[in-house]
Design an enzyme around this catalytic site. Structure first.
Site, PDB file in Angstrom:
ATOM      1  N   SER A 247      73.577 145.228 -63.052  1.00 49.63           N
ATOM      2  CA  SER A 247      73.504 145.625 -64.378  1.00 49.63           C
ATOM      3  C   SER A 247      74.753 145.870 -65.158  1.00 49.63           C
ATOM      4  CB  SER A 247      72.557 146.697 -64.487  1.00 49.63           C
ATOM      5  OG  SER A 247      71.472 146.426 -63.834  1.00 49.63           O
ATOM      6  N   ASP A 319      76.365 153.747 -50.733  1.00 47.21           N
ATOM      7  CA  ASP A 319      75.750 153.222 -49.402  1.00 47.21           C
ATOM      8  C   ASP A 319      74.717 154.461 -49.031  1.00 47.21           C
ATOM      9  OD1 ASP A 319      75.280 152.422 -47.057  1.00 47.21           O
ATOM     10  OD2 ASP A 319      77.340 152.827 -46.141  1.00 47.21           O
TER      11      ASP A 319
END
Length: 794
Positions: A247, A319
């Protein structure tokens, strides 16, 4: 002769009858956009004005009635999409599509999304507004399911109708969260490289994570004025609905806008499918108003705005997924080693119903770290049990409260409190308001492992030394409110440091973020029109530089006439991806040849995990600049060590040869529009033939390419044909100096019903970079030709 004439006459009559019946059915099966309906579970009349692009403007006396109405109208346009979405995370696609999707069902069924949903639902506060309004929404969906017109897809694949429940909402949350995850592909690959090729090969890849970065800085002001008035690779490829990918977003403060008010921009990148992922809607009651973008079966919008504030999101890409190597008891494989001693696996027995076949069952072992993924992820090929530890299923889930809170905030402080509850997926939440505030919040449960431990490699599950040491408080997450730069931005790139170190993740390279900064920094009089043009920008700030760096190693004197011309075109390229451009065609083929000749000999079959991955994007710039690298040598040539120059010269000559065979000898005809195209595929349209023509939208030529602002995402492969698979799922520009004329666009249309006039009516405008108005003016809204009045059902 008479017989032939009569036969033709009968055939013509049959064709006409079929056409008439088809036309009558299309009228019958289309959504109801005008007239009156009786609706259960509402206390007062609700009026729904459908504007010229099919957006429902829901006017109700209270929020409960509004959300019942939203559920109903959302279902009549998107029931098929809702059905697919709820089936993915629960592993129930084979039930309607057959055996080809068994591996998808095994994968998602094994992740633990359903089990986490059940655990969360048991603890929900059933008196909260988030819960009550969600239940109201589900009642609206279920009334349409029971009484509305059944979508044609249900008949075609044989779907048995089942009521929608809160578990379905949480299954959609789970699917959305996993579709952001990248580690399930990258961590096994990096571990394989370390264990099979050695540390030198691994470190050349890992070292790039701290290089070539554009970083937005954390900034927290002392005072804020902001109180409002009321008002897996192949598995993922097989999915019939859209995974989330990336995005762009930027929010410009009054100090850089012509009208001295905030301008907000957002375009989330999601895999393309038909229907489009977002359902636009506008809710207005005497006490509340929001113009939102909802995912199927989500009651509250993840993107939204009103007269007071606007919000959107991009993927943070932190992560939040780790793999642990478990050590099993050699005498009892149902037990595994922990620091405290042996512990029994939790055993989950799963059954998959398969259309036209016998049911199949499988078993999932679950350690304290998570499910054992051997056999569930095809590229986890290991004799050791590998457990997947995913923050989404490990921590309490407050996403229902988050989505309610961000769409019902009364102040910036209120909004920040809501986004602080996000645990996974990690999101960059973007914010702007009518009080002249702008903000960016990296929202996720960030954590720390012990020093020197990499979360990108398999961790030790038995010793206890590799466990998460601490979850960080939200105040330490990278974020910025009203920074001195007068803008905030996000393009899935590396955020600012946390506790003095760059936080690990699978961030995209700086391509888009660098371009955004290039466009934002020098200008101080932005208008809505400027931002509309910027969101459609197709110039790469890095691709042309990468191309020129590659050309430095090409021996121009050894090239043919055609080769020298191609060299010159690529050398002069400014990074723009227009339909008539030739350089992108040369560059992308050159890039594929370079990556193949550099990495495939060492990686073998795992090259497919590397190419088109975030890891490939991350290492590219650095690898191109390296003179010495363990990856240059072709290990298949035993008596020779290849150099960088040899690899790149071979790659460029292969490029010219391939393109001549593919596109002809005349290089001027190697235009970008000949190799790139876009088609919005419906789950049933993928079958091809007449179904493709009926359900799919496209194919079309397009502009743009990988990692430009108008991100048209495609895969590099041997074909040299680039089918766009993902890109901006909507483009929105909200100008607080003229809030009633804020604009947006969808890739195809508002409705998922193939017989609706709004199924694909926005497509050409989207491809052309045009926009439509997001209406807030009540007088204008009430002029709508289509008005649906919903009355309480006794």
């Amino acid at each position: 002769m008479k017989f032939l004439k009569r036969f033709l006459r009968i055939l013509l009559i049959l064709v006409l009858l079929m056409f008439i019946l088809g036309w009558l059915y299309s009228k019958y099966a289309a959504p109801k956009y005008s007239g009156e309906l009786e609706l259960k579970n509402i206390s007062d009349k609700v009026t729904v004005y459908f504007d010229e692009i099919g957006v429902p403007h829901i006017n109700a006396q209270n929020e409960k009635d509004a959300y019942v109405a939203l559920g109903y109208v959302h279902a009549q346009d998107r029931l098929w999409q809702m059905e697919l979405m709820r089936r993915i995370a629960s592993g129930r696609l084979s039930e309607i599509f057959g055996k080809d999707l068994v591996r998808v069902d095994q994968f998602f069924g094994g992740l633990g999304i359903e089990e986490a949903a059940k655990k969360t639902i048991k603890k929900l506060d059933t008196t909260s507004q988030a819960y009550l309004l969600s239940e109201a929404y589900l009642k609206g969906v279920n009334q349409f399911l029971e009484e509305g017109k059944t979508p044609i897809e249900f008949y075609m694949v044989g779907v048995k109708k089942e009521k929608y429940t809160m578990k379905d909402i949480y299954n959609v949350f789970g699917y959305m969260s996993f579709s952001f995850a990248v580690a399930h592909k990258t961590d096994p690959l990096l571990t394989e490289i370390k264990e099979k090729l050695g540390n030198a090969h691994l470190q050349e890849l890992m070292s790039t994570y701290s290089e070539n970065l554009t970083i937005n800085k954390t900034y927290n002001p002392k005072k804020i004025e902001a109180t409002f008035s009321k008002t897996v690779s192949a598995i993922m490829n097989d999915l019939p609905v859209s995974p989330f990918i990336g995005s762009n977003s930027w929010v410009i403060a009054p100090g850089k806008t012509k009208n001295a008010k905030v301008i907000f921009s957002n375009d989330p990148h999601i895999a393309f499918a038909q229907p489009s992922v977002w359902y636009q809607n506008h809710i207005k009651t005497p006490e509340y108003e929001i113009y939102g973008y909802n995912i199927a079966l989500m009651p509250f919008p993840l993107l939204g705005h009103n007269r007071e504030y606007a919000y959107g999101l991009t993927m943070l890409a932190n992560d939040d997924l780790n793999f642990y190597i478990e050590k099993e008891n050699p005498e009892n494989t149902l037990e595994y080693q922990t620091k405290e001693g042996l512990k029994k696996y939790e055993i989950r027995n799963k059954t998959i119903k398969i259309k036209g076949e016998a049911d199949t069952t499988f078993q999932v072992k679950v350690s304290k770290h998570g499910p054992i993924m051997n056999g569930l992820i095809e590229h986890v090929i290991d004799d050791r049990p590998i457990a997947m530890n995913w923050i989404y299923t490990q921590l309490p889930n407050e996403m229902l409260e988050v989505s309610y809170g961000i769409s019902h905030s009364k102040s910036l402080s209120d909004f920040k409190t809501s986004v602080a509850k996000i645990h996974a997926p990690g999101l960059n939440v973007m914010y702007g308001d009518a009080k002249d505030n702008i903000g960016w919040f990296s929202s996720a449960k960030l954590y720390q492992l012990r020093d020197s431990l990499s979360s990108k490699l398999y961790l030790d599950g038995a010793s206890g030394k590799d466990e998460i040491v601490e979850f960080l408080p939200f105040k330490e997450n990278p974020q910025a409110i009203n920074p001195p730069s007068n803008f905030v931005y996000s393009a899935n790139h590396q955020p600012d440091s946390v506790r003095g170190k760059l936080y690990p993740g699978y961030y995209q390279p700086q391509d888009r973020s660098k371009r955004i900064v290039e466009l934002l920094k020098p200008k101080n009089d932005f208008t809505k029109e400027d931002v509309m043009k910027m969101i459609y920008d197709v110039k790469s700030s890095t691709a042309s530089e990468i191309g020129r760096n590659l050309l430095k190693s090409v021996d121009k004197n050894s090239l043919s006439v055609s080769g020298r011309k191609a060299f010159s075109i690529l050398e002069k390229w400014n990074g723009t991806h227009l339909k008539t451009s030739v350089a992108p065609t040369i560059y992308n083929r050159f890039l594929f040849e370079f990556l193949k000749n550099t990495y495939k000999d060492e990686l073998g079959g795992s090259f497919d995990l590397f190419i088109n991955s975030q890891l490939q994007d991350q290492v590219l710039v650095t690898q191109v600049e390296r003179e010495n690298s363990v990856w240059w040598d072709d290990i298949s040539t035993i008596d020779k060590v290849e150099t960088k120059e040899e690899v790149i010269n071979t790659s460029f000559k292969n490029t010219i040869s391939f393109l001549q065979n593919q596109l002809g000898e005349n290089i001027d005809n190697w235009t970008w529009n000949r190799v790139i195209s876009i088609e919005y595929e419906h789950a049933i349209g993928k079958a091809g033939g007449l179904l493709r023509k009926l359900f799919n939208v496209g194919p079309f030529e397009t502009i743009g390419g990988n990692e430009v602002i108008n991100n048209q995402i495609f895969k590099l492969d041997s074909t040299g044909v680039y089918k766009v698979t993902a890109g901006p799922s909507t483009r929105r520009v909200i100008d607080f100096s003229d809030i009633e004329n804020s604009v947006s666009i969808l890739p195809t249309g508002q409705s998922g019903n193939v017989f609706s006039e709004y199924y694909k009516d926005q497509t050409q405008k989207y491809l052309n970079g045009e926009f439509v108005k997001m209406k807030l003016n009540q007088v204008e809204i009430q002029k709508s030709e289509n008005v649906l009045v919903l009355k309480p059902k006794n």
